[in-house]
Design a protein around this motif. Structure first.
Motif, mmCIF file in Angstrom:
data_model
loop_
_atom_site.group_PDB
_atom_site.id
_atom_site.type_symbol
_atom_site.label_atom_id
_atom_site.label_comp_id
_atom_site.label_asym_id
_atom_site.label_seq_id
_atom_site.Cartn_x
_atom_site.Cartn_y
_atom_site.Cartn_z
ATOM 1 N N THR A 109 -6.054 -8.199 -5.563
ATOM 2 C CA THR A 109 -4.924 -7.910 -4.684
ATOM 3 C C THR A 109 -5.400 -7.272 -3.395
ATOM 4 O O THR A 109 -4.948 -7.627 -2.297
ATOM 5 C CB THR A 109 -3.913 -6.976 -5.392
ATOM 6 O OG1 THR A 109 -3.426 -7.645 -6.564
ATOM 7 C CG2 THR A 109 -2.758 -6.601 -4.478
ATOM 8 N N LYS A 168 5.824 5.122 -2.395
ATOM 9 C CA LYS A 168 5.683 4.537 -3.730
ATOM 10 C C LYS A 168 6.216 5.474 -4.807
ATOM 11 O O LYS A 168 6.844 5.039 -5.771
ATOM 12 C CB LYS A 168 4.223 4.156 -4.020
ATOM 13 C CG LYS A 168 3.717 3.021 -3.159
ATOM 14 C CD LYS A 168 4.548 1.763 -3.386
ATOM 15 C CE LYS A 168 4.162 0.655 -2.439
ATOM 16 N NZ LYS A 168 4.979 -0.553 -2.657
ATOM 17 N N ASP A 205 12.817 -8.017 -8.247
ATOM 18 C CA ASP A 205 11.477 -8.465 -8.627
ATOM 19 C C ASP A 205 10.395 -7.401 -8.525
ATOM 20 O O ASP A 205 9.224 -7.697 -8.654
ATOM 21 C CB ASP A 205 11.082 -9.698 -7.812
ATOM 22 C CG ASP A 205 10.948 -9.410 -6.330
ATOM 23 O OD1 ASP A 205 11.470 -8.388 -5.874
ATOM 24 O OD2 ASP A 205 10.327 -10.227 -5.626
ATOM 25 N N GLU A 206 10.772 -6.137 -8.303
ATOM 26 C CA GLU A 206 9.765 -5.075 -8.277
ATOM 27 C C GLU A 206 9.955 -4.195 -9.506
ATOM 28 O O GLU A 206 11.030 -3.664 -9.752
ATOM 29 C CB GLU A 206 9.862 -4.225 -7.012
ATOM 30 C CG GLU A 206 8.727 -3.234 -6.914
ATOM 31 C CD GLU A 206 8.687 -2.495 -5.585
ATOM 32 O OE1 GLU A 206 7.714 -1.758 -5.385
ATOM 33 O OE2 GLU A 206 9.608 -2.643 -4.791
ATOM 34 N N SER A 207 8.881 -4.052 -10.258
ATOM 35 C CA SER A 207 8.949 -3.272 -11.483
ATOM 36 C C SER A 207 8.244 -1.928 -11.304
ATOM 37 O O SER A 207 7.534 -1.711 -10.329
ATOM 38 C CB SER A 207 8.276 -4.045 -12.624
ATOM 39 O OG SER A 207 6.886 -4.139 -12.383
ATOM 40 N N GLU A 265 5.780 -1.026 -13.114
ATOM 41 C CA GLU A 265 4.352 -1.332 -13.193
ATOM 42 C C GLU A 265 3.812 -1.819 -11.849
ATOM 43 O O GLU A 265 2.734 -1.398 -11.423
ATOM 44 C CB GLU A 265 4.079 -2.379 -14.278
ATOM 45 C CG GLU A 265 2.600 -2.639 -14.462
ATOM 46 C CD GLU A 265 2.283 -3.493 -15.671
ATOM 47 O OE1 GLU A 265 1.543 -4.469 -15.500
ATOM 48 O OE2 GLU A 265 2.760 -3.165 -16.774
ATOM 49 N N ASP A 266 4.538 -2.694 -11.161
ATOM 50 C CA ASP A 266 4.110 -3.165 -9.833
ATOM 51 C C ASP A 266 3.921 -1.980 -8.885
ATOM 52 O O ASP A 266 2.942 -1.920 -8.138
ATOM 53 C CB ASP A 266 5.145 -4.105 -9.207
ATOM 54 C CG ASP A 266 5.241 -5.440 -9.911
ATOM 55 O OD1 ASP A 266 4.259 -5.849 -10.560
ATOM 56 O OD2 ASP A 266 6.311 -6.072 -9.800
ATOM 57 N N THR A 267 4.860 -1.067 -8.913
ATOM 58 C CA THR A 267 4.808 0.083 -8.021
ATOM 59 C C THR A 267 3.648 1.007 -8.384
ATOM 60 O O THR A 267 2.959 1.526 -7.496
ATOM 61 C CB THR A 267 6.151 0.844 -8.045
ATOM 62 O OG1 THR A 267 7.203 -0.088 -7.757
ATOM 63 C CG2 THR A 267 6.176 1.960 -7.025
ATOM 64 N N LEU A 319 0.851 0.052 -9.769
ATOM 65 C CA LEU A 319 -0.364 -0.634 -9.333
ATOM 66 C C LEU A 319 -0.563 -0.498 -7.822
ATOM 67 O O LEU A 319 -1.687 -0.290 -7.357
ATOM 68 C CB LEU A 319 -0.328 -2.100 -9.758
ATOM 69 C CG LEU A 319 -0.398 -2.334 -11.270
ATOM 70 C CD1 LEU A 319 -0.128 -3.796 -11.602
ATOM 71 C CD2 LEU A 319 -1.725 -1.870 -11.834
ATOM 72 N N ASP A 320 0.519 -0.600 -7.058
ATOM 73 C CA ASP A 320 0.428 -0.377 -5.610
ATOM 74 C C ASP A 320 -0.052 1.038 -5.315
ATOM 75 O O ASP A 320 -0.905 1.256 -4.458
ATOM 76 C CB ASP A 320 1.788 -0.590 -4.935
ATOM 77 C CG ASP A 320 2.183 -2.043 -4.813
ATOM 78 O OD1 ASP A 320 1.328 -2.929 -5.011
ATOM 79 O OD2 ASP A 320 3.372 -2.289 -4.511
#
Length: 134
Positions: free
Chosen positions: A17, A47, A64-66, A68-70, A72-73
């Motif tokens: 990423t 974040k 579509d933002e979880s 977990e996604d946040t 990881l960001d």
């Protein structure tokens, strides 16, 4: 699957990423940081606020933002700040030098990568044992 393998897979995905976004955004993190040295605080705060919001709200507009996604960001931003700090300690700026075909880096400072010396998905940090002084 053990936790070490999960961790390694997450780090590999974060690295991919990082490479892709730096290619798309032109290393904007580093450029912004040069102008605003404490900009990491804003990015991490954004974040963190997003995570709090995701935990609290069940009816979200952005579907579509979880969490977990946040997370990881958040992890990638923290690592990007560490990369920039290490580059400063070296007194050099990091040249991304990404090779799209391999996903590995060709750093511009006086280190050469020795793939056979390292079993991790390469992160361009001189502390990695795969970087040797020329």
């Amino acid at each position: 699957m053990n936790k070490y393998k999960i961790h390694k897979e997450i780090c590999s995905a974060l690295h991919q990423t990082y490479v892709a976004k730096n290619s798309d955004y032109g290393d904007s993190f580093s450029k912004t940081r040069l102008e605003f040295p404490e900009s990491i605080l804003v990015r991490l705060s954004d974040k963190f606020e997003r995570i709090k919001s995701l935990y609290k709200k069940t009816d979200r507009q952005v579907k579509d933002e979880s969490i977990e996604d946040t997370l990881l960001d958040l992890a990638n931003y923290a690592m990007m700040e560490v990369v920039e700090r290490r580059a400063e300690k070296l007194g050099r700026s990091l040249d991304m030098g990404a090779r799209a075909d391999s996903g590995n880096f060709a750093p511009s400072w006086p280190y050469e990568m020795k793939d056979e010396d390292c079993d991790v998905n390469h992160v361009s940090l001189p502390s990695c044992k795969c970087f040797k002084t020329k």
